[in-house]
Design a protein around this motif. Sequence first.
Motif, PDB file in Angstrom:
ATOM      1  N   ASP A  14       0.846  -1.197   0.000  1.00  0.00           N
ATOM      2  CA  ASP A  14       0.000   0.000   0.000  1.00  0.00           C
ATOM      3  C   ASP A  14       0.880   1.244   0.000  1.00  0.00           C
ATOM      4  OD1 ASP A  14      -2.345   1.367  -0.088  1.00  0.00           O
ATOM      5  OD2 ASP A  14      -2.792   1.197   2.053  1.00  0.00           O
ATOM      6  N   ALA A  15       0.385   2.322  -0.601  1.00  0.00           N
ATOM      7  CA  ALA A  15       1.098   3.591  -0.670  1.00  0.00           C
ATOM      8  C   ALA A  15       0.096   4.700  -0.936  1.00  0.00           C
ATOM      9  CB  ALA A  15       2.154   3.555  -1.773  1.00  0.00           C
ATOM     10  N   GLU A  16       0.518   5.950  -0.683  1.00  0.00           N
ATOM     11  CA  GLU A  16      -0.379   7.072  -0.926  1.00  0.00           C
ATOM     12  C   GLU A  16      -0.704   7.209  -2.408  1.00  0.00           C
ATOM     13  OE1 GLU A  16       1.037  10.691   0.701  1.00  0.00           O
ATOM     14  OE2 GLU A  16       1.113   9.947   2.777  1.00  0.00           O
ATOM     15  N   ALA A  17       0.311   7.148  -3.255  1.00  0.00           N
ATOM     16  CA  ALA A  17       0.098   7.264  -4.701  1.00  0.00           C
ATOM     17  C   ALA A  17      -0.339   5.926  -5.269  1.00  0.00           C
ATOM     18  CB  ALA A  17       1.375   7.733  -5.389  1.00  0.00           C
ATOM     19  N   ALA A  18      -1.390   5.935  -6.073  1.00  0.00           N
ATOM     20  CA  ALA A  18      -1.893   4.678  -6.645  1.00  0.00           C
ATOM     21  C   ALA A  18      -0.841   3.983  -7.500  1.00  0.00           C
ATOM     22  CB  ALA A  18      -3.146   4.954  -7.475  1.00  0.00           C
ATOM     23  N   SER A  19       0.017   4.772  -8.167  1.00  0.00           N
ATOM     24  CA  SER A  19       1.031   4.179  -9.038  1.00  0.00           C
ATOM     25  C   SER A  19       2.126   3.467  -8.259  1.00  0.00           C
ATOM     26  CB  SER A  19       1.660   5.258  -9.925  1.00  0.00           C
ATOM     27  OG  SER A  19       2.255   6.271  -9.129  1.00  0.00           O
ATOM     28  N   ASP A  20       2.203   3.713  -6.938  1.00  0.00           N
ATOM     29  CA  ASP A  20       3.204   3.043  -6.111  1.00  0.00           C
ATOM     30  C   ASP A  20       2.662   1.780  -5.446  1.00  0.00           C
ATOM     31  OD1 ASP A  20       5.155   4.918  -6.659  1.00  0.00           O
ATOM     32  OD2 ASP A  20       4.600   6.203  -4.966  1.00  0.00           O
ATOM     33  N   ARG A  21       1.379   1.510  -5.626  1.00  0.00           N
ATOM     34  CA  ARG A  21       0.787   0.332  -4.997  1.00  0.00           C
ATOM     35  C   ARG A  21       1.079  -0.916  -5.820  1.00  0.00           C
ATOM     36  NH1 ARG A  21      -4.889   3.531  -4.211  1.00  0.00           N
ATOM     37  NH2 ARG A  21      -4.101   5.072  -2.693  1.00  0.00           N
ATOM     38  N   ARG A  22       1.115  -2.052  -5.164  1.00  0.00           N
ATOM     39  CA  ARG A  22       1.395  -3.321  -5.826  1.00  0.00           C
ATOM     40  C   ARG A  22       0.435  -4.388  -5.321  1.00  0.00           C
ATOM     41  NH1 ARG A  22       4.285   0.126  -7.375  1.00  0.00           N
ATOM     42  NH2 ARG A  22       6.528   0.088  -7.808  1.00  0.00           N
ATOM     43  N   GLU A  23      -0.049  -5.193  -6.230  1.00  0.00           N
ATOM     44  CA  GLU A  23      -0.743  -6.420  -5.859  1.00  0.00           C
ATOM     45  C   GLU A  23       0.273  -7.546  -5.957  1.00  0.00           C
ATOM     46  OE1 GLU A  23      -3.783  -6.758  -4.695  1.00  0.00           O
ATOM     47  OE2 GLU A  23      -4.129  -4.593  -4.832  1.00  0.00           O
ATOM     48  N   LEU A  24       0.416  -8.322  -4.908  1.00  0.00           N
ATOM     49  CA  LEU A  24       1.453  -9.348  -4.835  1.00  0.00           C
ATOM     50  C   LEU A  24       0.834 -10.732  -4.849  1.00  0.00           C
ATOM     51  CD1 LEU A  24       3.619  -7.753  -1.988  1.00  0.00           C
ATOM     52  CD2 LEU A  24       3.867  -7.445  -4.455  1.00  0.00           C
ATOM     53  N   THR A  25       1.449 -11.616  -5.603  1.00  0.00           N
ATOM     54  CA  THR A  25       1.071 -13.028  -5.626  1.00  0.00           C
ATOM     55  C   THR A  25       2.276 -13.850  -5.192  1.00  0.00           C
ATOM     56  OG1 THR A  25      -0.484 -12.662  -7.442  1.00  0.00           O
ATOM     57  CG2 THR A  25       0.206 -14.925  -7.028  1.00  0.00           C
ATOM     58  N   LEU A  26       2.064 -14.766  -4.243  1.00  0.00           N
ATOM     59  CA  LEU A  26       3.143 -15.596  -3.711  1.00  0.00           C
ATOM     60  C   LEU A  26       2.702 -17.055  -3.752  1.00  0.00           C
ATOM     61  CD1 LEU A  26       2.448 -12.998  -1.598  1.00  0.00           C
ATOM     62  CD2 LEU A  26       4.686 -13.641  -0.742  1.00  0.00           C
ATOM     63  N   ARG A  27       3.540 -17.900  -4.287  1.00  0.00           N
ATOM     64  CA  ARG A  27       3.239 -19.339  -4.321  1.00  0.00           C
ATOM     65  C   ARG A  27       4.268 -20.095  -3.498  1.00  0.00           C
ATOM     66  NH1 ARG A  27       0.316 -20.215  -9.166  1.00  0.00           N
ATOM     67  NH2 ARG A  27      -1.288 -18.593  -9.178  1.00  0.00           N
ATOM     68  N   ASN A  28       3.757 -20.878  -2.546  1.00  0.00           N
ATOM     69  CA  ASN A  28       4.624 -21.681  -1.677  1.00  0.00           C
ATOM     70  C   ASN A  28       5.760 -20.837  -1.121  1.00  0.00           C
ATOM     71  OD1 ASN A  28       5.548 -23.988  -0.320  1.00  0.00           O
ATOM     72  ND2 ASN A  28       6.921 -24.542  -2.014  1.00  0.00           N
ATOM     73  N   ALA A  29       5.397 -19.730  -0.488  1.00  0.00           N
ATOM     74  CA  ALA A  29       6.393 -18.811   0.053  1.00  0.00           C
ATOM     75  C   ALA A  29       6.433 -18.928   1.574  1.00  0.00           C
ATOM     76  CB  ALA A  29       6.059 -17.378  -0.353  1.00  0.00           C
ATOM     77  N   GLY A  30       7.607 -18.894   2.115  1.00  0.00           N
ATOM     78  CA  GLY A  30       7.755 -18.972   3.565  1.00  0.00           C
ATOM     79  C   GLY A  30       9.211 -19.141   3.941  1.00  0.00           C
TER      80      GLY A  30
END
Length: 387
Positions: free
Chosen positions: A111-127
């Motif tokens: 998350d960030a104030e500017a929409a262009s700095d936001r990211r949707e993240l996908t993680l598979r078998n992460a840990g």
Amino acid sequence: MRVRHALLGFGICAISLVALHTRAQAITVEKARNAIDAILMQSGIAATETDARLIDGDAVTLTYDGISLDLRGYSTARELLMDGVNVTVRDTDNPDHIDLDIKLPERARMDAEAASDRRELTLRNAGGYLRWDIARNAPMTFDGFADFLIGEEPITRKHWMMNGLILQWLPELARIAWQGAEWTGPNREKMGSIKSASFTLYPGEAGETHLDYAHDGLWLPSLFQPRTVRVKSSSTGLPWSDAKPIIEKGFHDILTGTAPRLARRQIGDALWQKAAHNGAPVKVDEFYVESRGLEALGAGEFIAQAAARYGFAGEFDFKLLGQDKLVDLLGTPDSPTLLGALLPFAVNGLAAGRPGPQGTTEYDGQLLPDGRVVVNGMTVFRTADGS
């Protein structure tokens, strides 16, 4: 026979006492919760516990939602958010140590104030697997992994992707590696990709620090693409005992929200300062570069110096195969191409080579403290102030 029975009875009693003692020391939900709370506080992570379960009497699994971690080192303030993080806690043979098995969810966001700095993240078998020292409230070892990571910007549609990520620090090893990565510009215009990369630090037999770096299959939208690079280096002036705490802090910073680019720079700066203070050379035992029919193989030795213009001074040598291709690209000092006119030092350095074995061209070079680069006795680069 009576002695045998007595010994057998004593053995059974001893085993029973050990079993009772082990059971008495088994992990509890409260112990696991207190340990995780201390780790979260020390790492600056906010989280809400939603579930806690004792598993088979020897482990506790805790589930957390509302994970929030401030990210540092980016151009604007950002925050990592995720739900559904599972942490399984187990005791070890040392009462001051616990083992944590961490499983991350498949979806998260930055998350960030500017929409262009936001990211949707996908993680598979992460840990990851973490051994933590409760007494010192500090990590001891970490082994992290992710089969697949991707970050997408909602506005520009830029994305980056990484497969097979490994992040490790052990008593005698620190390593970052991945298999396959890609990054794009706006509207997913491909800006670069790489098949594999590995960065490893470890001690040598005499306690010196070794650094190995390699990548394969690099693609960039440019004329020069170092598709394969391998570097093996070492320094007796930078013992592992000095390097290890610097590396551990850097890895811990990455895991607790510092931007990887900033953390790498901080690690590099701290290692350089140690090497400069100790005054012993950093040896490039071997380097190899391949790019579109060009190959270079060589070695070097450099000394970290605060007074040196670029932080180092030293010598290097290498053999180049495919000089003619570079001449076609850059030209000669008397007849440079347009690109060569923009890079006169590269043209001059290329022309300074001498014939070597098996069709190669040989170069012996020096990086002087004032910033000049001398190749085969000819100064091919000097700084803007003329030094």
